[in-house]
Design a protein around this motif. Structure first.
Motif, PDB file in Angstrom:
ATOM      1  N   ASN A  96      42.685  40.832  36.655  1.00 22.31           N
ATOM      2  CA  ASN A  96      43.893  41.504  37.128  1.00 22.31           C
ATOM      3  C   ASN A  96      44.263  42.624  36.169  1.00 22.31           C
ATOM      4  OD1 ASN A  96      47.119  41.512  36.562  1.00 22.31           O
ATOM      5  ND2 ASN A  96      46.695  41.401  38.750  1.00 22.31           N
ATOM      6  N   ALA A  97      44.705  43.745  36.731  1.00 18.05           N
ATOM      7  CA  ALA A  97      45.179  44.853  35.903  1.00 18.05           C
ATOM      8  C   ALA A  97      46.486  45.385  36.470  1.00 18.05           C
ATOM      9  CB  ALA A  97      44.142  45.963  35.836  1.00 18.05           C
ATOM     10  N   ASP A  98      47.454  45.543  35.604  1.00 16.28           N
ATOM     11  CA  ASP A  98      48.736  46.171  35.931  1.00 16.28           C
ATOM     12  C   ASP A  98      48.593  47.625  35.503  1.00 16.28           C
ATOM     13  OD1 ASP A  98      52.059  45.871  34.431  1.00 16.28           O
ATOM     14  OD2 ASP A  98      51.363  47.005  36.161  1.00 16.28           O
ATOM     15  N   LEU A  99      48.457  48.538  36.471  1.00 14.56           N
ATOM     16  CA  LEU A  99      48.131  49.899  36.107  1.00 14.56           C
ATOM     17  C   LEU A  99      48.793  50.918  37.020  1.00 14.56           C
ATOM     18  CD1 LEU A  99      45.866  51.140  38.295  1.00 14.56           C
ATOM     19  CD2 LEU A  99      44.401  49.488  37.156  1.00 14.56           C
ATOM     20  N   SER A 100      48.761  52.167  36.565  1.00 15.16           N
ATOM     21  CA  SER A 100      49.230  53.289  37.369  1.00 15.16           C
ATOM     22  C   SER A 100      48.041  54.164  37.714  1.00 15.16           C
ATOM     23  CB  SER A 100      50.263  54.113  36.594  1.00 15.16           C
ATOM     24  OG  SER A 100      51.451  53.403  36.410  1.00 15.16           O
ATOM     25  N   PRO A 101      47.764  54.356  38.988  1.00 16.99           N
ATOM     26  CA  PRO A 101      46.685  55.270  39.368  1.00 16.99           C
ATOM     27  C   PRO A 101      47.164  56.717  39.260  1.00 16.99           C
ATOM     28  CG  PRO A 101      47.708  54.376  41.320  1.00 16.99           C
ATOM     29  CD  PRO A 101      48.375  53.721  40.151  1.00 16.99           C
ATOM     30  N   ILE A 102      46.213  57.631  39.211  1.00 11.75           N
ATOM     31  CA  ILE A 102      46.569  59.043  39.143  1.00 11.75           C
ATOM     32  C   ILE A 102      47.174  59.494  40.476  1.00 11.75           C
ATOM     33  CG2 ILE A 102      45.622  61.383  38.960  1.00 11.75           C
ATOM     34  CD1 ILE A 102      43.595  60.262  36.971  1.00 11.75           C
ATOM     35  N   LEU A 103      46.575  59.030  41.555  1.00 15.37           N
ATOM     36  CA  LEU A 103      47.038  59.417  42.885  1.00 15.37           C
ATOM     37  C   LEU A 103      47.377  58.162  43.681  1.00 15.37           C
ATOM     38  CD1 LEU A 103      44.362  62.131  43.763  1.00 15.37           C
ATOM     39  CD2 LEU A 103      46.716  62.511  42.988  1.00 15.37           C
ATOM     40  N   GLY A 104      48.080  58.342  44.748  1.00 13.46           N
ATOM     41  CA  GLY A 104      48.362  57.221  45.625  1.00 13.46           C
ATOM     42  C   GLY A 104      49.606  56.475  45.210  1.00 13.46           C
ATOM     43  N   ARG A 105      49.584  55.174  45.425  1.00 11.74           N
ATOM     44  CA  ARG A 105      50.765  54.361  45.154  1.00 11.74           C
ATOM     45  C   ARG A 105      51.045  54.282  43.658  1.00 11.74           C
ATOM     46  NH1 ARG A 105      49.746  48.577  44.233  1.00 11.74           N
ATOM     47  NH2 ARG A 105      47.524  48.089  44.291  1.00 11.74           N
ATOM     48  N   GLY A 106      52.237  53.910  43.321  1.00 10.00           N
ATOM     49  CA  GLY A 106      52.630  53.850  41.924  1.00 10.00           C
ATOM     50  C   GLY A 106      52.087  52.625  41.227  1.00 10.00           C
ATOM     51  N   ARG A 107      52.690  52.322  40.097  1.00 13.27           N
ATOM     52  CA  ARG A 107      52.252  51.194  39.278  1.00 13.27           C
ATOM     53  C   ARG A 107      52.226  49.915  40.090  1.00 13.27           C
ATOM     54  NH1 ARG A 107      54.959  49.419  33.451  1.00 13.27           N
ATOM     55  NH2 ARG A 107      53.850  47.433  33.211  1.00 13.27           N
ATOM     56  N   GLY A 108      51.150  49.141  39.910  1.00 11.82           N
ATOM     57  CA  GLY A 108      51.054  47.886  40.623  1.00 11.82           C
ATOM     58  C   GLY A 108      49.886  47.056  40.149  1.00 11.82           C
ATOM     59  N   ASP A 109      49.677  45.924  40.789  1.00  9.85           N
ATOM     60  CA  ASP A 109      48.615  44.993  40.433  1.00  9.85           C
ATOM     61  C   ASP A 109      47.346  45.293  41.220  1.00  9.85           C
ATOM     62  OD1 ASP A 109      50.867  42.226  40.009  1.00  9.85           O
ATOM     63  OD2 ASP A 109      49.708  43.293  38.485  1.00  9.85           O
ATOM     64  N   TYR A 110      46.225  45.260  40.503  1.00  8.99           N
ATOM     65  CA  TYR A 110      44.917  45.420  41.112  1.00  8.99           C
ATOM     66  C   TYR A 110      44.072  44.207  40.730  1.00  8.99           C
ATOM     67  CZ  TYR A 110      46.094  50.224  42.263  1.00  8.99           C
ATOM     68  OH  TYR A 110      46.688  51.347  42.794  1.00  8.99           O
ATOM     69  N   TRP A 111      43.197  43.817  41.663  1.00  7.58           N
ATOM     70  CA  TRP A 111      42.425  42.591  41.474  1.00  7.58           C
ATOM     71  C   TRP A 111      40.933  42.834  41.627  1.00  7.58           C
ATOM     72  CZ3 TRP A 111      44.771  38.048  40.097  1.00  7.58           C
ATOM     73  CH2 TRP A 111      46.166  37.989  40.230  1.00  7.58           C
ATOM     74  N   GLY A 112      40.151  42.083  40.874  1.00  3.68           N
ATOM     75  CA  GLY A 112      38.720  42.070  41.071  1.00  3.68           C
ATOM     76  C   GLY A 112      38.359  41.136  42.213  1.00  3.68           C
ATOM     77  N   GLN A 113      37.057  41.070  42.506  1.00 10.61           N
ATOM     78  CA  GLN A 113      36.597  40.293  43.639  1.00 10.61           C
ATOM     79  C   GLN A 113      36.435  38.809  43.309  1.00 10.61           C
ATOM     80  OE1 GLN A 113      34.705  42.087  41.697  1.00 10.61           O
ATOM     81  NE2 GLN A 113      32.871  40.868  41.255  1.00 10.61           N
ATOM     82  N   GLY A 114      36.455  38.484  42.035  1.00 11.87           N
ATOM     83  CA  GLY A 114      36.320  37.102  41.607  1.00 11.87           C
ATOM     84  C   GLY A 114      34.900  36.753  41.215  1.00 11.87           C
ATOM     85  N   THR A 115      34.773  35.874  40.227  1.00 16.13           N
ATOM     86  CA  THR A 115      33.462  35.391  39.796  1.00 16.13           C
ATOM     87  C   THR A 115      33.547  33.881  39.602  1.00 16.13           C
ATOM     88  OG1 THR A 115      31.678  35.698  38.170  1.00 16.13           O
ATOM     89  CG2 THR A 115      33.934  35.821  37.330  1.00 16.13           C
ATOM     90  N   GLN A 116      32.529  33.180  40.100  1.00 17.45           N
ATOM     91  CA  GLN A 116      32.539  31.719  40.061  1.00 17.45           C
ATOM     92  C   GLN A 116      32.121  31.212  38.689  1.00 17.45           C
ATOM     93  OE1 GLN A 116      33.342  29.366  42.614  1.00 17.45           O
ATOM     94  NE2 GLN A 116      33.169  27.918  40.905  1.00 17.45           N
ATOM     95  N   VAL A 117      32.898  30.291  38.160  1.00 12.65           N
ATOM     96  CA  VAL A 117      32.546  29.569  36.939  1.00 12.65           C
ATOM     97  C   VAL A 117      32.482  28.088  37.300  1.00 12.65           C
ATOM     98  CG1 VAL A 117      33.297  28.860  34.645  1.00 12.65           C
ATOM     99  CG2 VAL A 117      33.561  31.242  35.371  1.00 12.65           C
ATOM    100  N   THR A 118      31.330  27.483  37.060  1.00 14.71           N
ATOM    101  CA  THR A 118      31.131  26.072  37.351  1.00 14.71           C
ATOM    102  C   THR A 118      30.706  25.350  36.073  1.00 14.71           C
ATOM    103  OG1 THR A 118      30.449  26.570  39.626  1.00 14.71           O
ATOM    104  CG2 THR A 118      29.893  24.386  38.766  1.00 14.71           C
ATOM    105  N   VAL A 119      31.461  24.334  35.715  1.00 15.19           N
ATOM    106  CA  VAL A 119      31.168  23.543  34.521  1.00 15.19           C
ATOM    107  C   VAL A 119      30.736  22.151  34.979  1.00 15.19           C
ATOM    108  CG1 VAL A 119      31.985  22.707  32.297  1.00 15.19           C
ATOM    109  CG2 VAL A 119      32.921  24.838  33.278  1.00 15.19           C
ATOM    110  N   SER A 120      29.465  21.873  34.807  1.00 15.20           N
ATOM    111  CA  SER A 120      28.929  20.613  35.325  1.00 15.20           C
ATOM    112  C   SER A 120      27.647  20.258  34.582  1.00 15.20           C
ATOM    113  CB  SER A 120      28.642  20.730  36.817  1.00 15.20           C
ATOM    114  OG  SER A 120      28.015  19.558  37.304  1.00 15.20           O
TER     115      SER A 120
END
Length: 121
Positions: A96-120
């Motif tokens: 997760n990143a709380d950031l301001s883009p140069i263009l478009g919407r203002g400051r907000g949250d951006y998310w990655g697609q996710g990565t699986q971690v399995t402990v077994s």
């Protein structure tokens, strides 16, 4: 357009270690907080760790002393070093990143697609 791309997930035995990376790219003006969240099957997404631009950190109680979050501001990248992993750490980990883009919407949250971690074993 802003993108967050994660890497480093996988399968590890209990007691092992993994290092997650997340790089933010695109038309970014400024990144404030960066962090990692996780979501296990049947559970809500929860905060794992967060780090400010200046390096101040905060961790979930369940990972304190085992996980370390860090960031490289020159590369817009955040890392999560996970040691002494437990089966209960199994989840999809999201950047997760709380950031301001140069263009478009203002400051907000951006998310990655996710990565699986399995402990077994």
């Amino acid at each position: 357009q802003v993108q967050l791309v994660e890497s480093g997930g996988g399968l590890v035995q209990p007691g092992g270690s993994l290092r997650l990376s997340c790089a933010a790219s695109g038309s970014i003006f400024s990144i404030y907080f960066m962090g990692w969240y996780r979501q296990a099957p049947g559970k809500q997404r929860e905060l794992v760790a967060i780090i400010s631009t200046g390096g101040n950190t905060n961790y979930a109680n369940s990972v304190k002393g085992r996980f370390t979050i860090s960031r490289d501001n020159t590369k817009n990248t955040v890392y999560l070093q996970m040691d002494s992993l437990k089966p209960e750490d199994t989840a999809v980990y999201y950047c997760n990143a709380d950031l301001s883009p140069i263009l478009g919407r203002g400051r907000g949250d951006y998310w990655g697609q996710g990565t699986q971690v399995t402990v077994s074993s």
